[in-house]
Design a protein around this motif. Structure first.
Motif, PDB file in Angstrom:
ATOM      1  N   MET A 194      29.409 -27.177  -7.448  1.00 21.45           N
ATOM      2  CA  MET A 194      29.213 -25.736  -7.262  1.00 21.45           C
ATOM      3  C   MET A 194      29.274 -25.410  -5.770  1.00 21.45           C
ATOM      4  O   MET A 194      28.537 -25.996  -4.972  1.00 21.45           O
ATOM      5  N   PRO A 195      30.149 -24.484  -5.359  1.00 23.01           N
ATOM      6  CA  PRO A 195      30.254 -24.156  -3.938  1.00 23.01           C
ATOM      7  C   PRO A 195      29.008 -23.412  -3.455  1.00 23.01           C
ATOM      8  O   PRO A 195      28.380 -22.665  -4.216  1.00 23.01           O
ATOM      9  N   HIS A 196      28.667 -23.628  -2.207  1.00 25.68           N
ATOM     10  CA  HIS A 196      27.515 -22.945  -1.614  1.00 25.68           C
ATOM     11  C   HIS A 196      27.988 -22.076  -0.464  1.00 25.68           C
ATOM     12  O   HIS A 196      28.870 -22.467   0.301  1.00 25.68           O
ATOM     13  N   ALA A 197      27.393 -20.900  -0.371  1.00 23.33           N
ATOM     14  CA  ALA A 197      27.745 -19.990   0.714  1.00 23.33           C
ATOM     15  C   ALA A 197      27.334 -20.604   2.052  1.00 23.33           C
ATOM     16  O   ALA A 197      26.262 -21.198   2.161  1.00 23.33           O
ATOM     17  N   PRO A 198      28.161 -20.511   3.075  1.00 23.45           N
ATOM     18  CA  PRO A 198      27.793 -21.045   4.388  1.00 23.45           C
ATOM     19  C   PRO A 198      26.660 -20.235   5.006  1.00 23.45           C
ATOM     20  O   PRO A 198      26.358 -19.120   4.577  1.00 23.45           O
ATOM     21  N   GLN A 199      26.055 -20.803   5.999  1.00 22.13           N
ATOM     22  CA  GLN A 199      25.011 -20.067   6.707  1.00 22.13           C
ATOM     23  C   GLN A 199      25.632 -18.918   7.500  1.00 22.13           C
ATOM     24  O   GLN A 199      26.761 -19.008   7.983  1.00 22.13           O
ATOM     25  N   ILE A 200      24.879 -17.851   7.623  1.00 16.08           N
ATOM     26  CA  ILE A 200      25.267 -16.751   8.487  1.00 16.08           C
ATOM     27  C   ILE A 200      24.329 -16.764   9.694  1.00 16.08           C
ATOM     28  O   ILE A 200      23.234 -17.315   9.636  1.00 16.08           O
ATOM     29  N   ARG A 201      24.778 -16.190  10.793  1.00 12.67           N
ATOM     30  CA  ARG A 201      23.911 -16.128  11.952  1.00 12.67           C
ATOM     31  C   ARG A 201      23.696 -14.676  12.359  1.00 12.67           C
ATOM     32  O   ARG A 201      24.615 -13.841  12.298  1.00 12.67           O
ATOM     33  N   ILE A 202      22.479 -14.388  12.788  1.00 11.13           N
ATOM     34  CA  ILE A 202      22.068 -13.019  13.088  1.00 11.13           C
ATOM     35  C   ILE A 202      21.405 -13.005  14.462  1.00 11.13           C
ATOM     36  O   ILE A 202      20.496 -13.810  14.719  1.00 11.13           O
ATOM     37  N   PRO A 203      21.836 -12.130  15.362  1.00  9.69           N
ATOM     38  CA  PRO A 203      21.178 -12.052  16.670  1.00  9.69           C
ATOM     39  C   PRO A 203      19.680 -11.783  16.513  1.00  9.69           C
ATOM     40  O   PRO A 203      19.272 -10.930  15.704  1.00  9.69           O
ATOM     41  N   ALA A 204      18.873 -12.513  17.237  1.00 10.59           N
ATOM     42  CA  ALA A 204      17.424 -12.377  17.126  1.00 10.59           C
ATOM     43  C   ALA A 204      16.766 -12.869  18.399  1.00 10.59           C
ATOM     44  O   ALA A 204      17.344 -13.627  19.181  1.00 10.59           O
ATOM     45  N   THR A 205      15.525 -12.440  18.596  1.00 10.84           N
ATOM     46  CA  THR A 205      14.719 -12.875  19.733  1.00 10.84           C
ATOM     47  C   THR A 205      13.360 -13.301  19.217  1.00 10.84           C
ATOM     48  O   THR A 205      12.734 -12.584  18.426  1.00 10.84           O
ATOM     49  N   TYR A 206      12.912 -14.468  19.644  1.00 14.64           N
ATOM     50  CA  TYR A 206      11.605 -14.979  19.254  1.00 14.64           C
ATOM     51  C   TYR A 206      10.650 -14.664  20.396  1.00 14.64           C
ATOM     52  O   TYR A 206      10.861 -15.100  21.533  1.00 14.64           O
ATOM     53  N   MET A 207       9.608 -13.871  20.115  1.00 12.38           N
ATOM     54  CA  MET A 207       8.736 -13.373  21.169  1.00 12.38           C
ATOM     55  C   MET A 207       7.270 -13.614  20.856  1.00 12.38           C
ATOM     56  O   MET A 207       6.857 -13.592  19.693  1.00 12.38           O
ATOM     57  N   ARG A 208       6.520 -13.819  21.929  1.00 12.82           N
ATOM     58  CA  ARG A 208       5.072 -13.724  21.821  1.00 12.82           C
ATOM     59  C   ARG A 208       4.655 -12.334  22.255  1.00 12.82           C
ATOM     60  O   ARG A 208       5.128 -11.824  23.284  1.00 12.82           O
ATOM     61  N   GLY A 209       3.779 -11.732  21.499  1.00 10.83           N
ATOM     62  CA  GLY A 209       3.167 -10.473  21.871  1.00 10.83           C
ATOM     63  C   GLY A 209       1.670 -10.600  21.647  1.00 10.83           C
ATOM     64  O   GLY A 209       1.232 -10.832  20.522  1.00 10.83           O
ATOM     65  N   GLY A 210       0.871 -10.496  22.706  1.00  9.35           N
ATOM     66  CA  GLY A 210      -0.568 -10.723  22.571  1.00  9.35           C
ATOM     67  C   GLY A 210      -0.824 -12.126  22.065  1.00  9.35           C
ATOM     68  O   GLY A 210      -0.286 -13.102  22.577  1.00  9.35           O
ATOM     69  N   THR A 211      -1.618 -12.239  21.009  1.00  9.76           N
ATOM     70  CA  THR A 211      -1.939 -13.546  20.430  1.00  9.76           C
ATOM     71  C   THR A 211      -1.135 -13.822  19.163  1.00  9.76           C
ATOM     72  O   THR A 211      -1.549 -14.620  18.324  1.00  9.76           O
ATOM     73  N   SER A 212       0.013 -13.156  19.023  1.00  6.65           N
ATOM     74  CA  SER A 212       0.891 -13.363  17.872  1.00  6.65           C
ATOM     75  C   SER A 212       2.294 -13.741  18.344  1.00  6.65           C
ATOM     76  O   SER A 212       2.645 -13.564  19.513  1.00  6.65           O
ATOM     77  N   LYS A 213       3.082 -14.257  17.422  1.00  5.95           N
ATOM     78  CA  LYS A 213       4.506 -14.523  17.661  1.00  5.95           C
ATOM     79  C   LYS A 213       5.293 -13.976  16.480  1.00  5.95           C
ATOM     80  O   LYS A 213       4.816 -13.957  15.347  1.00  5.95           O
ATOM     81  N   GLY A 214       6.530 -13.553  16.756  1.00  4.52           N
ATOM     82  CA  GLY A 214       7.359 -13.049  15.679  1.00  4.52           C
ATOM     83  C   GLY A 214       8.828 -13.066  16.032  1.00  4.52           C
ATOM     84  O   GLY A 214       9.207 -13.250  17.204  1.00  4.52           O
ATOM     85  N   VAL A 215       9.667 -12.880  15.021  1.00  2.00           N
ATOM     86  CA  VAL A 215      11.112 -12.812  15.203  1.00  2.00           C
ATOM     87  C   VAL A 215      11.503 -11.333  15.262  1.00  2.00           C
ATOM     88  O   VAL A 215      11.218 -10.570  14.338  1.00  2.00           O
ATOM     89  N   PHE A 216      12.154 -10.945  16.368  1.00  2.00           N
ATOM     90  CA  PHE A 216      12.525  -9.550  16.614  1.00  2.00           C
ATOM     91  C   PHE A 216      14.026  -9.355  16.363  1.00  2.00           C
ATOM     92  O   PHE A 216      14.843 -10.176  16.787  1.00  2.00           O
ATOM     93  N   PHE A 217      14.350  -8.240  15.698  1.00  2.00           N
ATOM     94  CA  PHE A 217      15.744  -7.887  15.427  1.00  2.00           C
ATOM     95  C   PHE A 217      16.011  -6.460  15.877  1.00  2.00           C
ATOM     96  O   PHE A 217      15.148  -5.584  15.737  1.00  2.00           O
ATOM     97  N   ARG A 218      17.201  -6.220  16.373  1.00  2.00           N
ATOM     98  CA  ARG A 218      17.710  -4.849  16.444  1.00  2.00           C
ATOM     99  C   ARG A 218      18.204  -4.489  15.051  1.00  2.00           C
ATOM    100  O   ARG A 218      18.887  -5.288  14.398  1.00  2.00           O
ATOM    101  N   LEU A 219      17.876  -3.280  14.588  1.00  2.61           N
ATOM    102  CA  LEU A 219      18.299  -2.866  13.253  1.00  2.61           C
ATOM    103  C   LEU A 219      19.804  -3.012  13.077  1.00  2.61           C
ATOM    104  O   LEU A 219      20.281  -3.515  12.049  1.00  2.61           O
ATOM    105  N   ASP A 220      20.583  -2.616  14.078  1.00  2.00           N
ATOM    106  CA  ASP A 220      22.041  -2.644  13.964  1.00  2.00           C
ATOM    107  C   ASP A 220      22.606  -4.058  13.951  1.00  2.00           C
ATOM    108  O   ASP A 220      23.783  -4.245  13.624  1.00  2.00           O
TER     109      ASP A 220
END
Length: 401
Positions: A1-27
């Protein structure tokens, strides 16, 4: 069964205060994920590495805690007097669920820097050196946040000497103003700073008893109880709570019945599908304790003690939105928070949390028997940890079934 290849999406990994998260531009998101719905949720779950029955998020960007299982989507704002719209998604670790019901106050500090660096703020509004004021529309709760971001050489200044308990290294200070922070509800209930109309309620919790509670919608819906009423001192660190399944079950029961009393849910069972809100916290008068880093906190250096739970676990420091709730409640005499802080109104309080201390202020006024808070103020820091692309298997963008 064929599998779809991975896609890549522009993103930034940031710390803000005492949290971390993955940030995206909507577009930058795939077109099918630019609108709310199951495809967007599936994408963000896969980015973070959820649901993970092992609870580790090894196959994703998450860090297996509520503080690190977070996503942010930012876009240019069409609203007058706002630069960007900011949408926050709290990703469940062990279930296929993204909670959009509230904000993340810690990551709010990273939104302004991300917006500037991503070209979402008009160049004419960015000084060569100084402070750039970024006007943020917090789309989850429909509120304005004003971030004051330091700039050097026309770029966001990230390094500095501002220290934040719960964060190992110093960085540049980002000052945040949460405008009109009282939550007006999301259509599921609430609609007032004190949804029951009382500063303190008797909250009946089956199997636990009747607890004195302050139920407040400010920053994020929060249920405050007295530490002593549930067998704690307010000096507890994470292991004392998170290593005790009975304690965690008790806090979840309190949270669920608080949500019901606040009108956030119609049936207590619905709390399981609303993990991000409300928060539950317990307060106590000042006392000496040793923080998680080994730092000694003296009772004379703080106004009160606060411990809060997020996504079912005691937070390692304090959620930014819960800090707004603390500052707001401390500004209003008669709440459990102000009573723990000595029984008077405070324009600002310094409270002790598991990692150390934090100062937060609020401007509150009383008129016609009700209270209004114009803004809450606190400082955080933020830093880019990594930028580039995240990769996910292409099948996550396919409709379910």
């Amino acid at each position: 069964m064929p599998h779809a290849p991975q896609i890549r999406i522009p993103a930034t990994y940031m710390r803000g205060g005492t949290s971390k998260g993955v940030f995206f531009r909507l577009d930058d998101l795939p077109e099918v994920a630019r609108v709310p719905g199951p495809v967007r949720d599936a994408l963000l779950l896969r980015v973070i590495g959820s649901p993970d029955p092992y609870g580790k998020q090894i196959d994703g960007m998450g860090g297996a805690t509520s503080s690190t299982s977070k996503t942010v989507i930012v876009s240019k704002s069409a609203r007058p007097d706002h630069d960007v719209d900011y949408l926050f998604g709290q990703v469940s670790i062990d279930s296929a669920f993204v909670d959009w019901s509230g904000n993340c106050g810690n990551l709010s500090s990273a939104v302004g820097p991300f917006a500037i660096a991503s070209g979402l703020v008009e160049a004419s509004r960015i000084p060569q050196d100084g402070v750039c004021t970024v006007r943020i529309w917090q789309a989850n709760i429909g509120k304005t946040i004003v971030a004051h971001v330091p700039v050097a050489g026309g770029q966001v200044q990230e390094t500095g000497d501002f220290e934040l308990d719960g964060v190992t290294f110093p960085a540049a200070e980002v000052r945040l103003e949460f405008m009109d922070p009282a939550d007006e509800g999301d259509g599921e209930g609430g609609g007032a700073m004190f949804p029951t109309g009382n500063l303190v309620d008797d909250l009946e919790v089956p199997g636990i008893g009747t607890l004195r509670a302050t139920l407040i919608n400010a920053g994020i819906p929060t249920v405050f109880v007295n530490a002593a009423d549930i067998g704690y001192t307010g000096t507890e660190l994470q292991d004392a709570i998170n290593g005790d399944p009975k304690a965690l079950a008790m806090f979840e029961t309190i949270r669920a019945h608080g949500a019901l009393r606040m009108g956030l849910i119609a049936h207590v069972e619905e709390a399981a599908r609303r993990q991000h809100t409300p928060k539950v916290a317990f307060v106590a008068p000042p006392a000496d304790y040793v923080s998680s880093s080994g730092k000694r906190i003296a009772a004379g250096d703080i106004d009160l003690l606060v411990r809060a739970l997020s996504m079912g676990k005691l937070h390692h420091a304090m959620m930014g939105t819960a800090a707004v709730a603390i500052g707001t409640a401390a500004a209003i005499p008669g709440t459990l928070v102000s009573l723990a802080a000595g029984g008077r109104a405070h324009e600002a309080v310094r409270f002790g949390h598991p990692s150390g201390t934090l100062r937060v202020g609020a401007e509150a006024t009383q008129a016609d028997g009700g209270w209004t808070v114009t803004k809450a103020i606190m400082s955080r820091s933020a830093r880019v940890l990594m930028e580039g692309w995240v990769r996910v298997p292409g099948e996550v963008l396919l409709p379910a079934g």
